[in-house]
Design an enzyme around this catalytic site. Structure first.
Site, short mmCIF file in Angstrom:
data_model
loop_
_atom_site.label_atom_id
_atom_site.label_comp_id
_atom_site.label_asym_id
_atom_site.label_seq_id
_atom_site.Cartn_x
_atom_site.Cartn_y
_atom_site.Cartn_z
N ARG A 15 -19.35 -6.56 -3.35
CA ARG A 15 -18.10 -7.64 -3.96
C ARG A 15 -18.01 -9.58 -3.31
NH1 ARG A 15 -13.33 -2.94 -1.82
NH2 ARG A 15 -15.58 -2.68 -0.05
N LYS A 75 -16.42 -6.71 3.31
CA LYS A 75 -16.08 -5.57 4.32
C LYS A 75 -16.52 -6.36 5.45
CE LYS A 75 -15.78 -2.10 4.44
NZ LYS A 75 -14.53 -1.44 4.06
N TYR A 94 -11.78 -7.36 5.93
CA TYR A 94 -11.67 -5.54 5.86
C TYR A 94 -11.60 -5.68 7.89
CZ TYR A 94 -9.08 -4.16 1.99
OH TYR A 94 -8.83 -4.38 0.60
N HIS A 96 -11.09 -2.35 10.07
CA HIS A 96 -11.30 -0.92 10.62
C HIS A 96 -11.61 -1.01 11.66
CE1 HIS A 96 -10.11 0.21 6.20
NE2 HIS A 96 -10.82 -0.23 5.85
N GLU A 118 -6.02 -5.05 6.78
CA GLU A 118 -5.88 -3.11 6.46
C GLU A 118 -4.42 -3.44 6.67
OE1 GLU A 118 -8.90 -2.56 9.79
OE2 GLU A 118 -8.88 -4.12 7.70
N ASP A 270 -13.01 4.74 6.28
CA ASP A 270 -13.10 4.24 7.07
C ASP A 270 -11.89 3.49 8.20
OD1 ASP A 270 -14.18 1.76 5.61
OD2 ASP A 270 -13.02 1.73 3.76
#
Length: 368
Positions: A15, A75, A94, A96, A118, A270
C-alpha cells in the site's frame, strides 16, 4: 506545507500513504508533495502518475524524510525509518504502539509528533481511519480461513459452505465491531454456521436486526466462548480496545479442547492479538501451528489486496491530511477533537493514555 510519501518497507506491504489523486488534491491547495520513486508500484500507480498529479519524485526514503514537514505512511515506521524522523516533524500513519515498546521508544527518541490513524475518532464514537482496513481484514479473514480449512493447506478438509447432505463449517467470531461484523457477514453469506460474541448488547442487537437467523449472537463470557470454540472449525479474533493491548480471549490451555486442525485467524494481532498463542506473521510466511491448531496472524492483512486497501484508506485519511497541511498540526487538532485523539507521541512524551498504560510508561495528557 511540504508533505512526504515514502515507499513502504514492511515485509509484503504494497500500500501507499497517498495515491495520485490524493497528491493532486494536496497540490491544488498549494502544498508540495515528495513521493519516493516506486512508492505506488504495488497498487499499479507509477512515478509518472504522481508527476501528472503534481508530485515530485525523489530517489530514496532519506530524501523524503529530509524534505517533509508532514510524513504520510500506511504502516508503522520501521527502525531505519525512525532514525530519519526528527523533532518538529509530523508523522501520520498506523502506529499500534501498545504491543510495540521498541517502536514507541524510537519515536520518543526522535522527538517527532506522531498521530496514529487507529486512535482518530468520529462523532459516533467510531474509528474512521481504522474502519476501512477493518472491513478489508474482516472479509479477508473468512477467505483466508476457508483456504486453510482445505486439506492441502491445513488438516480439516472442510468446505466452509458445506453441500446438501454434508454440514457447513462452524465459524466463531470474537468481536462485533467493524472487522467482526464483516467477518460474520461474509461467513454467513457463504452458508457457514456463524456465532458472534461481544459484550456490547447494542452491537449484538444491530447484527440480529441485520442478519436475523443467519447468525447467532451471544454475550461474551469465558464459559460461552470456551463452549463455542470447542465445536468450531474456524475462529476469528476481532476484538479491539482503541489504543490498548487486546485481551487474550483464547488461552494456551484452551487449545487442548479444540478440534485438531482448527484454524485461528487473529485480525487483532496489530494490537497484540486475541489468542495467547498468537505471534505476528507475514504474507511470506503466514501460518504456524501450536498443538495441532493452525494460527494465521499476519499483521498487515489488507496489504495482500493493496489496490483496494490503499484507495479505501486514502478516501478516509485525505480530509485529515489536508487539515494537517492547511492548518498545521496544532491548529488542526484544536479545531477537531477527533483528530486530536490520534495524537500518541509528542516530543518524547506519550500522549495516549491507553498506550502509556499498556507499556507501563509515563502519560502526559495531550491537552498539555
Amino acid at each position: 506545507m511540504r508533505i512526504g510519501v515514502p515507499r513502504e518497507i514492511k515485509v509484503h506491504e504494497y500500500r501507499v500513504g497517498m495515491t495520485p489523486d490524493a497528491v493532486r488534491e494536496a497540490v491544488m491547495r498549494g502544498h508540495e508533495v515528495a513521493v519516493e520513486t516506486g512508492a505506488g508500484m504495488g497498487i499499479g500507480c507509477e512515478d509518472v502518475d504522481y508527476r501528472k498529479a503534481g508530485g515530485h519524485i525523489v530517489p530514496d526514503a532519506a530524501s523524503v524524510f529530509e524534505f517533509a514537514e508532514l510524513v504520510v505512511k500506511v504502516k508503522e515506521p520501521q527502525p531505519r525509518e525512525c532514525a530519519l524522523l526528527r523533532e518538529g516533524q509530523v508523522l501520520f500513519t498506523y502506529l499500534h504502539l501498545a504491543p510495540d515498546p521498541r517502536q514507541t521508544e524510537l519515536l520518543q527518541a526522535s522527538g517527532v509528533t506522531a498521530i496514529a490513524y487507529e486512535t482518530v475518532t468520529d462523532a459516533g464514537g467510531g474509528l474512521p481511519l481504522l474502519a476501512p482496513m477493518s472491513e478489508v481484514a474482516g472479509r479477508m479473514s473468512i477467505q483466508v480461513g476457508a483456504t486453510y480449512l482445505q486439506k492441502p493447506w491445513g488438516r480439516r478438509g472442510i468446505l466452509l459452505s458445506g453441500v446438501p447432505g454434508a454440514a457447513s463449517a462452524r465459524v466463531v467470531v470474537l468481536g462485533a465491531g467493524t472487522a467482526g461484523t464483516q467477518a460474520a457477514r461474509t461467513a454467513a453469506g457463504l452458508g457457514a454456521q456463524v456465532t458472534v460474541f461481544d459484550r456490547s448488547l447494542s452491537k449484538l442487537r444491530r447484527l440480529d436486526d441485520l442478519y436475523g437467523s443467519r447468525l447467532r449472537t451471544v454475550y461474551s463470557t469465558a464459559d460461552a466462548i470456551e463452549e463455542a470454540i470447542a465445536r468450531a472449525d474456524l475462529v476469528i479474533g476481532a476484538v479491539l480496545i482503541p489504543g490498548a493491548t487486546t485481551p487474550k480471549l483464547v488461552r494456551r490451555e484452551h487449545l487442548a479442547s479444540l478440534q485438531h486442525g482448527v484454524v485461528l485467524v487473529d485480525i487483532a494481532i496489530d494490537q497484540g492479538g486475541c489468542f495467547e498463542t498468537s505471534r505476528p506473521t507475514t504474507h511470506q510466511d503466514p501460518v504456524f501451528e501450536v498443538d495441532g491448531i493452525i494460527h494465521y496472524a499476519v499483521a498487515n492483512m489488507p496489504g495482500a489486496v493493496p489496490r483496494t486497501s490503499a484507495f479505501a484508506l486514502n478516501h478516509a485519511t485525505l480530509p485529515f491530511v489536508l487539515a494537517l497541511a492547511d492548518k498545521g498540526w496544532r491548529q488542526a487538532c484544536r479545531d477537531d477533537s477527533h483528530l486530536f485523539a490520534g495524537l500518541n507521541v509528542h516530543q518524547g512524551q506519550i500522549t495516549c493514555r491507553a498506550v502509556a498504560e499498556a507499556l507501563g510508561k509515563p502519560y502526559t495528557p495531550a491537552a498539555l
